[in-house]
Design a protein around this motif. Structure first.
Motif, short mmCIF file in Angstrom:
data_model
loop_
_atom_site.label_atom_id
_atom_site.label_comp_id
_atom_site.label_asym_id
_atom_site.label_seq_id
_atom_site.Cartn_x
_atom_site.Cartn_y
_atom_site.Cartn_z
N VAL A 185 93.84 21.90 -18.96
CA VAL A 185 94.40 22.38 -20.21
C VAL A 185 94.80 23.93 -20.08
O VAL A 185 94.16 24.56 -19.45
N ALA A 186 96.21 24.01 -20.24
CA ALA A 186 96.79 25.35 -20.10
C ALA A 186 97.28 25.92 -21.67
O ALA A 186 97.65 25.16 -22.49
N ASN A 187 96.74 27.25 -21.72
CA ASN A 187 97.19 28.01 -23.04
C ASN A 187 98.73 28.26 -22.76
O ASN A 187 99.19 29.23 -21.97
N LEU A 188 99.82 27.94 -23.58
CA LEU A 188 100.90 28.26 -23.56
C LEU A 188 101.35 29.35 -24.45
O LEU A 188 102.59 29.88 -24.58
N THR A 189 100.41 29.89 -25.21
CA THR A 189 100.68 31.17 -26.13
C THR A 189 100.89 32.43 -25.42
O THR A 189 100.32 32.47 -24.16
N PRO A 243 86.79 31.16 -22.03
CA PRO A 243 88.06 30.98 -22.98
C PRO A 243 89.17 30.95 -21.91
O PRO A 243 89.34 31.62 -20.74
N LEU A 244 90.35 30.66 -22.59
CA LEU A 244 91.58 30.80 -21.74
C LEU A 244 92.56 31.52 -22.52
O LEU A 244 92.63 31.74 -23.71
N ALA A 298 94.13 31.30 -17.76
CA ALA A 298 95.05 30.95 -18.86
C ALA A 298 94.76 29.38 -18.76
O ALA A 298 95.41 28.72 -19.82
N ALA A 299 94.09 28.64 -17.83
CA ALA A 299 94.16 27.14 -17.87
C ALA A 299 92.71 26.86 -17.15
O ALA A 299 92.04 27.92 -16.36
#
Length: 259
Positions: free
Chosen positions: A53-57, A118-119, A132-133
Motif C-alpha cells: 500500500v502506497a500513500n499517493l497524497t 503510519p504512511l 510512504a508505503a
C-alpha cells in the motif's frame, strides 16, 4: 476504485504530542493476523499474497493500513450507504478494534493484517521517521478470493481511503494493481480544526497548535450521513488546502500471489 491490472486508536495516542506521539504511533499497531481463519499446512488451497500500500497524497498521512482477504459476501463499505461501526471508528478515530472484532466473529473474513507504522508523504516533516508505503502478507485459502483495504486520512475529521471487494490474483506470480479513492464516512462534521482531529495529526505535520486534539468522538459533531467521495480540504479550519489537500487517487495497492 480503478483496476489498472495491466491504526491507531485514539485511546492509544491520547495526550501525546510532538515526537512522543510519533513514537507511540509507530508501535501502536503491530502486524495483526486473525488465527484459524486461513488454511495452511498440507492444504493445497492455501494461498499467500504480498500486498503493498502506497500513500499517493502530498499532504495526508494515513494510519497503518489494514487489509483483509474475504469471501464475496463481505462488504466493508459502499458509497451511498451509512458507515458501519468498523468504518466509523476507523474514519473518526483511527480505531481498528471493531474491524478486528468483525474479522474474529465471521469466517467470511479469512485473514486480516495491519501495518506497524503510519504512511507519511515525503512532503511532510514526519516522513523522516515513517515510510510512504508498507508491504504486508496475507495467508488465506481458495474461498478468500477478494481483498479489501482501509486506512484513515489522519488530518481529517472522518476521512478514509480504501478498496472494497476487489479480486485477488488467482495464479502464483500473478499481480494486480488498484488505485484507491478517498471517502467521507458521513459520521462527523468536517471542521478541519486540530482540536477535533486525532492527536497525531499535529505531530505528523510537524506543528504545535496549542490544542491536544480530540480524545474521543464528539456527539456535537455527529453527522447522520452516508459514505460519499471526500471533498478534500477546503480551508474552513486550520489546514491550508494548498499544503494539506490531495487529489484522488489517494493510494495505490499492489497485490501479488507468491504461493
Amino acid at each position: 476504485m480503478t483496476d489498472t491490472n495491466p491504526s491507531t486508536t485514539r485511546r492509544t495516542v491520547l495526550g501525546l504530542t510532538g515526537a512522543g506521539a510519533l513514537t507511540a504511533l509507530a508501535g501502536c499497531l503491530g502486524d495483526v493476523m486473525i488465527p484459524g481463519q486461513s488454511s495452511n499446512g498440507g492444504d493445497q488451497s492455501a494461498r499467500t499474497y504480498r500486498v503493498t500500500v502506497a500513500n499517493l497524497t502530498t499532504g495526508q498521512p494515513f494510519t497503518p493500513p489494514a487489509v483483509v482477504a474475504h469471501r464475496a459476501s463481505v462488504e466493508l463499505f459502499a458509497v451511498g450507504d451509512p458507515a458501519s461501526d468498523a468504518i466509523k471508528e476507523l474514519a473518526e478515530n483511527g480505531n481498528l478494534d471493531p474491524l478486528s472484532e468483525l474479522a474474529e466473529s465471521t469466517t467470511d473474513i479469512r485473514t486480516l493484517s495491519a501495518a506497524e507504522t503510519p504512511l507519511v508523504p515525503p512532503e511532510l516533516p514526519a516522513s523522516e521517521m515513517f515510510p510512504a508505503a508498507a508491504t504486508l502478507e496475507l495467508e488465506t485459502d481458495a474461498s478468500g478470493m477478494y481483498l479489501s483495504f482501509v486506512s484513515m486520512l489522519i488530518g481529517t475529521n472522518d476521512g478514509f481511503t480504501g478498496l472494497d471487494t476487489v479480486p485477488l490474483p488467482e495464479r502464483v506470480n500473478e499481480s494486480r494493481s488498484y488505485f484507491a479513492s478517498s471517502y467521507d464516512a458521513g459520521t462527523e462534521m468536517n471542521t478541519e480544526a486540530y482540536g477535533d482531529m486525532v492527536p497525531p495529526a499535529q505531530a505528523l505535520y510537524g506543528i504545535d497548535s496549542g490544542t491536544e486534539g480530540a480524545g474521543m468522538s464528539n456527539p456535537d459533531l455527529a453527522e447522520d450521513g452516508v459514505i460519499t467521495p471526500h471533498g478534500g480540504i477546503v480551508g474552513d479550519g486550520d489546514l491550508d488546502p494548498a499544503v494539506y489537500g490531495w487529489d484522488d487517487p489517494a493510494a495505490l495497492v499492489q497485490v501479488e500471489r507468491i504461493e
